[in-house]
Motif scaffolding. Sequence first.
Motif, PDB file in Angstrom:
ATOM      1  N   CYS A   1       0.839  -1.191   0.054  1.00 58.39           N
ATOM      2  CA  CYS A   1      -0.018   0.061  -0.013  1.00 58.39           C
ATOM      3  C   CYS A   1       0.683   1.150  -0.027  1.00 58.39           C
ATOM      4  N   PRO A   2       0.936   2.029  -1.151  1.00 61.94           N
ATOM      5  CA  PRO A   2       1.629   3.386  -1.260  1.00 61.94           C
ATOM      6  C   PRO A   2       1.475   4.468  -0.120  1.00 61.94           C
ATOM      7  N   ARG A   3       0.004   4.271   0.302  1.00 60.19           N
ATOM      8  CA  ARG A   3      -0.359   5.210   1.202  1.00 60.19           C
ATOM      9  C   ARG A   3       0.373   4.815   2.532  1.00 60.19           C
ATOM     10  N   GLN A   4       0.327   3.791   2.908  1.00 63.22           N
ATOM     11  CA  GLN A   4       0.669   3.478   4.050  1.00 63.22           C
ATOM     12  C   GLN A   4       2.498   3.748   4.092  1.00 63.22           C
ATOM     13  N   PHE A   5       3.022   3.348   3.035  1.00 61.07           N
ATOM     14  CA  PHE A   5       4.448   3.887   3.027  1.00 61.07           C
ATOM     15  C   PHE A   5       4.486   5.250   3.374  1.00 61.07           C
ATOM     16  N   GLN A   6       3.702   6.319   2.734  1.00 62.10           N
ATOM     17  CA  GLN A   6       3.778   7.457   2.900  1.00 62.10           C
ATOM     18  C   GLN A   6       3.524   7.835   4.524  1.00 62.10           C
ATOM     19  N   HIS A   7       2.627   7.124   5.151  1.00 59.68           N
ATOM     20  CA  HIS A   7       2.205   7.390   6.448  1.00 59.68           C
ATOM     21  C   HIS A   7       3.406   7.013   7.432  1.00 59.68           C
TER      22      HIS A   7
ATOM     23  N   LEU B   1       3.831   8.237  11.219  1.00 62.69           N
ATOM     24  CA  LEU B   1       2.578   8.107  11.899  1.00 62.69           C
ATOM     25  C   LEU B   1       2.472   6.598  12.417  1.00 62.69           C
ATOM     26  N   ALA B   2       3.503   5.678  12.058  1.00 60.68           N
ATOM     27  CA  ALA B   2       3.339   4.455  12.651  1.00 60.68           C
ATOM     28  C   ALA B   2       2.986   4.225  14.223  1.00 60.68           C
ATOM     29  N   ALA B   3       2.103   3.260  14.574  1.00 59.19           N
ATOM     30  CA  ALA B   3       2.262   2.941  15.967  1.00 59.19           C
ATOM     31  C   ALA B   3       3.193   2.035  16.500  1.00 59.19           C
TER      32      ALA B   3
ATOM     33  N   LEU C   1       7.850   9.525  -8.963  1.00 59.50           N
ATOM     34  CA  LEU C   1       6.760  10.438  -9.319  1.00 59.50           C
ATOM     35  C   LEU C   1       5.914  10.709  -8.152  1.00 59.50           C
ATOM     36  N   TRP C   2       5.457   9.702  -7.233  1.00 60.41           N
ATOM     37  CA  TRP C   2       4.701   9.847  -6.120  1.00 60.41           C
ATOM     38  C   TRP C   2       5.347  11.035  -5.104  1.00 60.41           C
ATOM     39  N   LEU C   3       6.917  10.811  -4.862  1.00 61.25           N
ATOM     40  CA  LEU C   3       7.615  11.750  -4.174  1.00 61.25           C
ATOM     41  C   LEU C   3       7.243  13.013  -4.554  1.00 61.25           C
ATOM     42  N   GLU C   4       7.360  13.202  -5.886  1.00 61.34           N
ATOM     43  CA  GLU C   4       7.352  14.656  -6.649  1.00 61.34           C
ATOM     44  C   GLU C   4       5.823  15.132  -6.177  1.00 61.34           C
ATOM     45  N   ARG C   5       4.812  14.435  -6.299  1.00 61.02           N
ATOM     46  CA  ARG C   5       3.376  14.922  -6.360  1.00 61.02           C
ATOM     47  C   ARG C   5       3.295  15.186  -4.658  1.00 61.02           C
ATOM     48  N   TYR C   6       3.829  14.480  -3.933  1.00 61.86           N
ATOM     49  CA  TYR C   6       3.698  14.658  -2.479  1.00 61.86           C
ATOM     50  C   TYR C   6       4.241  15.666  -2.037  1.00 61.86           C
TER      51      TYR C   6
END
Length: 270
Positions: A20-26, A32-34, A213-218
């Motif tokens: 999950c790319p979104r969880q990679f971001q989190h 944000l990981a617990a 690409l995702w990092l650039e958009r982030y």
Amino acid sequence: MGRSPVMRISQGQLNLLDLCPRQFQHVYLDQLAAPPNPDQQENLDWGSQFHLLMQQRELGLPIAALTPADPDLQRCVWEFVEAAPDVFAPNSDQQRQSEHRRSLLFQGYLLTVVYDLLVQQPDKAEILDWKTYGKPKQPQWLAQHWQTRLYPFVLAETSDYEPEQITMTYWFVRATPPGASTPQPQRLAFPYSQAAHEQTRQDLSERLQRLSLWLERYDQGEPFPRQQDLRNDCALCGPGIRCWGDSQSTASPSLPLPDLSAIAEIPLDS
């Protein structure tokens, strides 16, 4: 948003990107990981202690005095030594390196691996990894795990070994509970090949291009895609904590602990 010009990438990060790319971001960007729950923490501590004992044994240091407080750990250590005499009987043709770290600059990222034990001979090399949980029921699933793919890839790219001369070997060392039908420890070996090497190169290139690409958009304020965006389903985080930060979410920013590269002994689900 400032970020190091060279980002380190591990097998754990690659697995999480696929999951999950979104969880990679989190986890890696938003922090944000617990923390692990008590059971996870106990297993992590046990695994860390086992790895430390194996490293000390490889260095020729005595380990008997370090295990009496944990009979399970002591039993696992000695059962492993007895079950794998070839692992613990070095010869003059071998070069052995415990907890060996290697890095490879690839498409602007620093691919980083840590081998529990690297055994090198003139005509072959074996990467060994200690796992302190049960052997997966589906070994072919493990063959596609990024640890199995990235570790030999980096070695082939940073040494004179041909891919066919490299093997990735897992030892599942945790003692089996009394009465279990399958003895421990158990071994799973995955020979490498030129075909696997080229496929891994291609897959790495595709994933790192997407990550760039995702990092650039982030950096421009756009979040990473979610698992359900990519596969039209999501069973990763469970109800109530999916994609925290979305406008439709009311969950708190507490995420389950993923397979972080810094934590070597979270089990690989079969």
